[in-house]
Design a protein around this motif. Sequence first.
Motif, PDB file in Angstrom:
ATOM      1  N   LEU A  16       0.824  -1.210   0.000  1.00  0.00           N
ATOM      2  CA  LEU A  16       0.000   0.000   0.000  1.00  0.00           C
ATOM      3  C   LEU A  16       0.857   1.259   0.000  1.00  0.00           C
ATOM      4  N   ASP A  17       1.973   1.211   0.714  1.00  0.00           N
ATOM      5  CA  ASP A  17       2.908   2.343   0.683  1.00  0.00           C
ATOM      6  C   ASP A  17       3.447   2.542  -0.731  1.00  0.00           C
ATOM      7  N   CYS A  18       3.718   1.421  -1.408  1.00  0.00           N
ATOM      8  CA  CYS A  18       4.195   1.496  -2.786  1.00  0.00           C
ATOM      9  C   CYS A  18       3.121   2.083  -3.700  1.00  0.00           C
ATOM     10  N   PHE A  19       1.863   1.645  -3.514  1.00  0.00           N
ATOM     11  CA  PHE A  19       0.766   2.203  -4.307  1.00  0.00           C
ATOM     12  C   PHE A  19       0.650   3.712  -4.071  1.00  0.00           C
ATOM     13  N   ALA A  20       0.810   4.107  -2.811  1.00  0.00           N
ATOM     14  CA  ALA A  20       0.709   5.530  -2.483  1.00  0.00           C
ATOM     15  C   ALA A  20       1.806   6.329  -3.167  1.00  0.00           C
ATOM     16  N   MET A  21       3.026   5.779  -3.209  1.00  0.00           N
ATOM     17  CA  MET A  21       4.118   6.496  -3.861  1.00  0.00           C
ATOM     18  C   MET A  21       3.883   6.590  -5.366  1.00  0.00           C
ATOM     19  N   ILE A  22       3.371   5.506  -5.965  1.00  0.00           N
ATOM     20  CA  ILE A  22       3.019   5.561  -7.385  1.00  0.00           C
ATOM     21  C   ILE A  22       1.947   6.626  -7.595  1.00  0.00           C
ATOM     22  N   GLY A  23       0.972   6.667  -6.680  1.00  0.00           N
ATOM     23  CA  GLY A  23      -0.084   7.676  -6.784  1.00  0.00           C
ATOM     24  C   GLY A  23       0.463   9.093  -6.722  1.00  0.00           C
ATOM     25  N   ILE A  24       1.462   9.310  -5.882  1.00  0.00           N
ATOM     26  CA  ILE A  24       2.076  10.639  -5.796  1.00  0.00           C
ATOM     27  C   ILE A  24       2.722  11.012  -7.126  1.00  0.00           C
TER      28      ILE A  24
END
Length: 266
Positions: free
Chosen positions: A56-64
């Motif tokens: 989820l942290d990785c998804f959030a960074m991709i989202g950023i």
Amino acid sequence: FTRSRAMAVMPLGSAALAGTTIPVDLEELATQLGFRSPPLNSYDSVGDRDFMVEGLDCFAMIGIHLSRLAEDFIIWSSTPVGLIKLPPNWSTGSSIMPNKRNPDVPELIRAKSAHLMASAANAHILLKGLPSSYNSDLHELKSIWIRSLDELGLCLEVLEKFITEFALDPGRALSLLKQGNMLATEVANSLVQQGVPFREAYQQTAALIEIAESRNLSLDETLTGTTYESAVESRNAPGGTSLRRVLTGIEQLKRIALNHLEATLI
């Protein structure tokens, strides 16, 4: 990295809490399933959700990163800039202005990135108060994960189509280049190449700009032999703007993406 962490320790064999009494070769099973290790501690394994949080942290960074790219498209398509024309299939007309199209895809992706970041924060908050090992609260983490994965997948799918169909406006790009003395750095760099310390080259170039502007001229208009194209091509170091370096960078990104895809399929 996230996949590697998720496949580090196999939870199978931990049973409900304290391990299994069935004589299963867990080391062999872990190897066959692609894990690097069988359970290290069954009490911990049944409640470990670090791999989901890291995902989820990785998804959030991709989202950023997607949000920042979306913001670029919003700015570039705005009337004051006008570098790109929005694709008709992936934008809508204004509700009141017949001459305007709205950058719906970038704006919605910018909003979706907030969901991805919130999902990562939600997972951290959900876990922080739990005692060790398994708790029914962990059921909620699965829905957070699935929702986040679905939203990220949709963002990537739609943004690809948006990028494929928008149009650049070369004429507008050229007109923007002619504003703000864009070749000033080239002048300073050329002085440095002649042995002038950069501090002095900077000051001399600034003085030239002041003289040019006092005569209602752009510094670019007073130069000979230096063009916008040559300025771009002169940056030929790795990661630079020259055509060769840009094409090399694209090929490197393709190889990285292919390697990740192959690793995922193994």
